[in-house]
Design a protein around this motif. Structure first.
Motif, PDB file in Angstrom:
ATOM      1  N   TYR A  96      83.762  91.148  -8.908  1.00  0.00           N
ATOM      2  CA  TYR A  96      82.962  91.458  -9.559  1.00  0.00           C
ATOM      3  C   TYR A  96      81.525  91.408 -10.124  1.00  0.00           C
ATOM      4  O   TYR A  96      80.939  91.901 -10.249  1.00  0.00           O
ATOM      5  CB  TYR A  96      84.076  91.498 -11.337  1.00  0.00           C
ATOM      6  CG  TYR A  96      85.329  92.396 -11.140  1.00  0.00           C
ATOM      7  CD1 TYR A  96      86.062  92.713 -10.161  1.00  0.00           C
ATOM      8  CD2 TYR A  96      85.930  92.469 -12.610  1.00  0.00           C
ATOM      9  CE1 TYR A  96      87.530  94.005 -10.409  1.00  0.00           C
ATOM     10  CE2 TYR A  96      87.352  92.430 -12.775  1.00  0.00           C
ATOM     11  CZ  TYR A  96      87.770  93.998 -11.393  1.00  0.00           C
ATOM     12  OH  TYR A  96      89.344  93.990 -12.090  1.00  0.00           O
ATOM     13  N   ASP A 150      87.172  86.973 -10.551  1.00  0.00           N
ATOM     14  CA  ASP A 150      85.575  87.240 -10.787  1.00  0.00           C
ATOM     15  C   ASP A 150      84.108  87.346  -9.672  1.00  0.00           C
ATOM     16  O   ASP A 150      83.745  87.860  -9.973  1.00  0.00           O
ATOM     17  CB  ASP A 150      85.664  85.949 -11.097  1.00  0.00           C
ATOM     18  CG  ASP A 150      86.274  85.191 -12.531  1.00  0.00           C
ATOM     19  OD1 ASP A 150      86.677  86.846 -13.662  1.00  0.00           O
ATOM     20  OD2 ASP A 150      87.285  84.491 -13.020  1.00  0.00           O
ATOM     21  N   GLU A 151      84.776  86.827  -8.274  1.00  0.00           N
ATOM     22  CA  GLU A 151      83.964  86.520  -7.507  1.00  0.00           C
ATOM     23  C   GLU A 151      83.782  88.156  -6.759  1.00  0.00           C
ATOM     24  O   GLU A 151      82.413  88.154  -6.845  1.00  0.00           O
ATOM     25  CB  GLU A 151      84.594  86.107  -6.917  1.00  0.00           C
ATOM     26  CG  GLU A 151      83.765  85.541  -5.075  1.00  0.00           C
ATOM     27  CD  GLU A 151      84.660  84.546  -3.810  1.00  0.00           C
ATOM     28  OE1 GLU A 151      85.872  83.997  -4.537  1.00  0.00           O
ATOM     29  OE2 GLU A 151      85.307  84.997  -3.279  1.00  0.00           O
ATOM     30  N   GLY A 170      84.844  91.375 -16.756  1.00  0.00           N
ATOM     31  CA  GLY A 170      84.670  91.670 -15.800  1.00  0.00           C
ATOM     32  C   GLY A 170      84.820  92.989 -16.023  1.00  0.00           C
ATOM     33  O   GLY A 170      83.643  94.420 -14.985  1.00  0.00           O
ATOM     34  N   GLN A 215      82.437  84.100 -19.732  1.00  0.00           N
ATOM     35  CA  GLN A 215      83.217  85.007 -19.792  1.00  0.00           C
ATOM     36  C   GLN A 215      81.720  86.252 -19.342  1.00  0.00           C
ATOM     37  O   GLN A 215      80.752  86.118 -19.579  1.00  0.00           O
ATOM     38  CB  GLN A 215      83.684  85.522 -21.186  1.00  0.00           C
ATOM     39  CG  GLN A 215      84.818  84.735 -21.083  1.00  0.00           C
ATOM     40  CD  GLN A 215      85.843  85.683 -22.432  1.00  0.00           C
ATOM     41  OE1 GLN A 215      85.384  85.871 -23.820  1.00  0.00           O
ATOM     42  NE2 GLN A 215      86.667  85.302 -23.223  1.00  0.00           N
ATOM     43  N   TYR A 216      82.287  87.102 -19.880  1.00  0.00           N
ATOM     44  CA  TYR A 216      81.420  87.750 -19.019  1.00  0.00           C
ATOM     45  C   TYR A 216      81.100  88.625 -20.178  1.00  0.00           C
ATOM     46  O   TYR A 216      80.920  89.505 -21.187  1.00  0.00           O
ATOM     47  CB  TYR A 216      82.635  89.603 -18.186  1.00  0.00           C
ATOM     48  CG  TYR A 216      81.715  90.913 -18.043  1.00  0.00           C
ATOM     49  CD1 TYR A 216      80.675  90.432 -16.922  1.00  0.00           C
ATOM     50  CD2 TYR A 216      82.138  92.379 -18.718  1.00  0.00           C
ATOM     51  CE1 TYR A 216      80.322  91.811 -16.717  1.00  0.00           C
ATOM     52  CE2 TYR A 216      81.386  93.101 -17.850  1.00  0.00           C
ATOM     53  CZ  TYR A 216      80.384  93.412 -17.480  1.00  0.00           C
ATOM     54  OH  TYR A 216      80.345  94.465 -16.743  1.00  0.00           O
TER      55      TYR A 216
END
Ligand code: H79
Length: 445
Positions: free
Chosen positions: A231, A228-229, A254, A22-23
């Motif tokens: 961000y 995800d990529e 993110g 997770q972020y």
């Protein structure tokens, strides 16, 4: 027993791995969030070749203009009266702390010198990089720049329009590769985050094009957005850059702030903002009339009083107020917008201390108005006549040492009994949209 503890160990390992996936925002990012939450007021700018027909930024979709026909707008876009310095100082004089600029809307036109699309400002007769002009001025005049970037594209063949909710009428027949589209966006975002100095944030929009309507059984997007990529790329290029996505959902991992379109957080009067406010910094974006992009027939301007109410209530919810203008195709901001911005600036000149660097009130905005707070100082914003006393239940302090009007220091009668604070009835005056009462409080209850 041994076997059990091994199992627990493995379970904990998986849990920590998934948590790590997770972020975790960086220090720079957290500092930027704090700055943002204190900034309170920004200028949204919807501008580009879509301004030419004077029919809003959705004109391509609404009139089913084909890609071929729409492309002609590029030949007409020549905003000879555009003056970045003037726009930026107009925002600053309005008391705004940041500008959020359309770099590429759903029509796919890029307002900067991009290598990745021919449909861009350098191929218009204007032939000058507009993002650069505004970015340079923002940096010079000390105001932050956020960039709006559309995930949806009504033009490209590799955008998955065949699964989308919009963009069906633009004459596309070829189904391109979605992975090319993702790469295209990453390339463009890399340009924006490399060539224009420090960027305050990226403001995504259009995600909803691939999501079934609110209330549908399955709302998983029809495509893999690779957020995800994307961000991670943004945060790697500029760690302080805040990411927000106008997907009308709860924040996704993110993301660094949460926005509400044409609405105050949680109110959902527009029917677009069903999402609940989160713990992230919040922002409400609102139009000055009913259009984002220039609309030549839309004269439904909000009054200055309505705009102050929105700014104050947004602050009362702890949110920023991002107020939009749709400049004209020649680069001039119409007087109705300029007058209102000047009014806001003037008002903030007197009342700014009750807005900037405040937190939302201990209770949410009410019919009579809203509360903002800073340390042990509370600002009670009376926006509507209160014929009776204003009763603040469960008041979080035991004592009021001083109560007065911010405007002229005249004192205000209050009575604090059994945890409830009564404030004398306030009569509104026509020339004051907001009567701000300052309460100096002591001893937390
Ligand atoms: O940039 C401005 C607008 O152009 C853009 N966001 C602001 C900041 C915007 N996109 N959509 N909307 C505003 C209105 C949304 C309309 C919708 Fe629908 C109704 C989205 C989902 C239901 C239209 C119909 C699109 C899908 C179905």
């Amino acid at each position: 027993m041994k076997k059990n503890s091994l199992l627990i160990f493995i379970l904990l390992l998986f849990l920590s791995l998934s948590l790590n996936a997770q972020y975790t925002p960086t220090k720079e990012n957290l500092e930027a969030r704090e700055w943002f939450a204190n900034a309170k007021f920004g200028l949204f700018i919807h501008w580009g070749p879509f301004s030419i027909p004077g029919d809003g930024e959705w004109v391509m979709q609404q009139r089913n203009i084909t890609v071929k026909n729409y492309t002609r707008l590029m030949d007409f876009f020549n905003p000879e009266k555009f003056d970045a310095a003037q726009w930026v100082s107009m925002a600053k004089n309005a008391g705004m702390k940041y500008i959020t600029l359309i770099t590429r809307h759903h029509d796919g036109f890029s307002m900067w010198d991009t290598k990745y699309s021919d449909f861009n400002i350098m191929n218009s007769p204007y032939h000058k990089d507009i993002v650069k002009a505004i970015a340079d001025e923002c940096h010079k005049q000390g105001i932050k720049l956020f960039l709006y970037y559309s995930l949806l594209d009504w033009r490209r063949d590799d955008y998955s329009y065949w699964t989308g909710r919009t963009g069906q009428g633009t004459g596309r027949t070829v189904h391109g590769n979605w992975s090319d589209y993702i790469k295209f966006m990453e390339n463009q975002l890399t340009e924006l985050l490399t060539n224009y100095g420090e960027i305050g944030g990226i403001w995504f929009d259009g995600y909803w094009d691939q999501t079934a309507p609110e209330g549908a059984a399955d709302r998983t997007p029809k495509v893999d957005w690779h957020l995800d990529e994307i961000y991670a790329l943004i945060h790697k290029l500029q760690p302080q850059c805040l990411i927000g996505n106008n997907h009308h959902l709860s924040p996704l991992p993110g993301e660094d702030f949460q926005m509400f379109e044409q609405d105050l957080p949680g109110e959902n009067k527009s029917g677009l903002s069903y999402q609940k406010p989160s713990d992230l910094p919040l922002e409400s974006c609102v139009t000055m009339n009913n259009s984002w992009g220039f609309n030549i027939t839309d004269t439904s301007y909000k009054t200055p009083k309505q705009l102050i109410d929105l700014l104050v209530k947004a602050s009362g919810y702890g949110a920023n107020f991002l107020l939009n203008i749709g400049p004209m195709p020649n680069g001039v901001v119409q007087p109705e917008f300029r007058e209102r911005l000047a009014y806001m600036g003037n008002w903030l000149h007197t009342y700014g201390e009750s807005i900037y660097n405040t937190k939302g009130g201990y209770i949410q905005p009410q019919k009579w108005g809203a509360i903002t707070q800073k340390g042990d100082t509370m600002f009670v914003h009376v926006l509507n006549d209160s014929s009776t006393t204003i009763a603040l239940e469960n008041f979080p302090y035991k004592k009021i040492t001083k109560a007065y009007l911010l405007k002229d220091n005249s004192s205000i009668k209050t009575s604090l009994k059994n945890g409830a604070l009564d404030i004398e009835a306030i009569k509104m005056r026509d020339d004051e949209p907001d009567e701000v009462i300052v309460l100096i409080c002591k001893n937390k209850a």
